[in-house]
Design a protein around this motif. Structure first.
Motif, PDB file in Angstrom:
ATOM      1  N   LYS A 135       0.813  -1.216   0.000  1.00  0.00           N
ATOM      2  CA  LYS A 135       0.000   0.000   0.000  1.00  0.00           C
ATOM      3  C   LYS A 135       0.850   1.271   0.000  1.00  0.00           C
ATOM      4  O   LYS A 135       0.482   2.257  -0.626  1.00  0.00           O
ATOM      5  CB  LYS A 135      -0.952  -0.003   1.196  1.00  0.00           C
ATOM      6  N   VAL A 136       1.974   1.232   0.676  1.00  0.00           N
ATOM      7  CA  VAL A 136       2.854   2.405   0.701  1.00  0.00           C
ATOM      8  C   VAL A 136       3.354   2.697  -0.709  1.00  0.00           C
ATOM      9  O   VAL A 136       3.328   3.850  -1.169  1.00  0.00           O
ATOM     10  CB  VAL A 136       4.031   2.193   1.686  1.00  0.00           C
ATOM     11  N   LYS A 137       3.809   1.664  -1.403  1.00  0.00           N
ATOM     12  CA  LYS A 137       4.310   1.830  -2.766  1.00  0.00           C
ATOM     13  C   LYS A 137       3.202   2.310  -3.702  1.00  0.00           C
ATOM     14  O   LYS A 137       3.409   3.239  -4.496  1.00  0.00           O
ATOM     15  CB  LYS A 137       4.895   0.510  -3.266  1.00  0.00           C
ATOM     16  N   ILE A 138       2.027   1.687  -3.598  1.00  0.00           N
ATOM     17  CA  ILE A 138       0.901   2.056  -4.460  1.00  0.00           C
ATOM     18  C   ILE A 138       0.509   3.515  -4.210  1.00  0.00           C
ATOM     19  O   ILE A 138       0.331   4.294  -5.150  1.00  0.00           O
ATOM     20  CB  ILE A 138      -0.315   1.138  -4.211  1.00  0.00           C
ATOM     21  N   ASN A 139       0.380   3.899  -2.946  1.00  0.00           N
ATOM     22  CA  ASN A 139       0.000   5.277  -2.628  1.00  0.00           C
ATOM     23  C   ASN A 139       1.033   6.280  -3.094  1.00  0.00           C
ATOM     24  O   ASN A 139       0.680   7.365  -3.573  1.00  0.00           O
ATOM     25  CB  ASN A 139      -0.269   5.428  -1.126  1.00  0.00           C
ATOM     26  N   ARG A 140       2.306   5.930  -2.983  1.00  0.00           N
ATOM     27  CA  ARG A 140       3.365   6.823  -3.459  1.00  0.00           C
ATOM     28  C   ARG A 140       3.241   7.036  -4.967  1.00  0.00           C
ATOM     29  O   ARG A 140       3.321   8.171  -5.456  1.00  0.00           O
ATOM     30  CB  ARG A 140       4.741   6.258  -3.109  1.00  0.00           C
ATOM     31  N   LEU A 141       3.010   5.955  -5.691  1.00  0.00           N
ATOM     32  CA  LEU A 141       2.850   6.059  -7.138  1.00  0.00           C
ATOM     33  C   LEU A 141       1.628   6.901  -7.499  1.00  0.00           C
ATOM     34  O   LEU A 141       1.687   7.766  -8.383  1.00  0.00           O
ATOM     35  CB  LEU A 141       2.737   4.661  -7.768  1.00  0.00           C
ATOM     36  N   LEU A 142       0.516   6.667  -6.807  1.00  0.00           N
ATOM     37  CA  LEU A 142      -0.710   7.405  -7.108  1.00  0.00           C
ATOM     38  C   LEU A 142      -0.586   8.887  -6.762  1.00  0.00           C
ATOM     39  O   LEU A 142      -1.077   9.744  -7.499  1.00  0.00           O
ATOM     40  CB  LEU A 142      -1.901   6.777  -6.377  1.00  0.00           C
ATOM     41  N   LYS A 143       0.084   9.188  -5.664  1.00  0.00           N
ATOM     42  CA  LYS A 143       0.292  10.593  -5.303  1.00  0.00           C
ATOM     43  C   LYS A 143       1.199  11.286  -6.316  1.00  0.00           C
ATOM     44  O   LYS A 143       0.974  12.448  -6.674  1.00  0.00           O
ATOM     45  CB  LYS A 143       0.864  10.701  -3.897  1.00  0.00           C
ATOM     46  N   THR A 144       2.194  10.573  -6.794  1.00  0.00           N
ATOM     47  CA  THR A 144       3.072  11.122  -7.827  1.00  0.00           C
ATOM     48  C   THR A 144       2.273  11.415  -9.089  1.00  0.00           C
ATOM     49  O   THR A 144       2.401  12.487  -9.694  1.00  0.00           O
ATOM     50  CB  THR A 144       4.233  10.155  -8.133  1.00  0.00           C
ATOM     51  N   ALA A 145       1.431  10.463  -9.491  1.00  0.00           N
ATOM     52  CA  ALA A 145       0.607  10.645 -10.686  1.00  0.00           C
ATOM     53  C   ALA A 145      -0.343  11.825 -10.509  1.00  0.00           C
ATOM     54  O   ALA A 145      -0.500  12.649 -11.422  1.00  0.00           O
ATOM     55  CB  ALA A 145      -0.177   9.368 -10.995  1.00  0.00           C
ATOM     56  N   ALA A 146      -0.942  11.933  -9.326  1.00  0.00           N
ATOM     57  CA  ALA A 146      -1.868  13.047  -9.067  1.00  0.00           C
ATOM     58  C   ALA A 146      -1.139  14.387  -9.168  1.00  0.00           C
ATOM     59  O   ALA A 146      -1.666  15.348  -9.757  1.00  0.00           O
ATOM     60  CB  ALA A 146      -2.514  12.889  -7.698  1.00  0.00           C
TER      61      ALA A 146
END
Length: 87
Positions: A5-16
């Protein structure tokens, strides 16, 4: 969900963040190719996030379904996803 979840959230925040930047680029009438390159970068990040989620799904949910003898539902699910990807 069993993905990192940490990795996924980091990727999604970067994309946002990148999407916000792209929006500003459009408002500022920036060069089309620069905007397009940034859009492709966001798509790449989203693909990475999706791959992580799908990998976790295969390692947990699909594996458990096969072990329990309920593989048909998971196979159908994967085929449906592949159909979306290959359109």
């Amino acid at each position: 969900m069993r993905a990192d979840k940490v990795k996924i959230n980091r990727l999604l925040k970067t994309a946002a963040g990148q999407i916000e930047g792209i929006s500003k680029m459009v408002e500022e009438d920036r060069y089309c190719m620069d905007i397009s390159n940034q859009i492709m970068a966001v798509q790449s990040i989203l693909r990475k996030a999706n791959n992580e989620i799908l990998k976790a799904h295969m390692e947990m949910c699909v594996k458990q379904a096969f072990t329990a003898g309920n593989e048909k539902e998971k196979i159908d699910e994967i085929i449906s996803l592949l159909n979306k990807v290959t359109k």
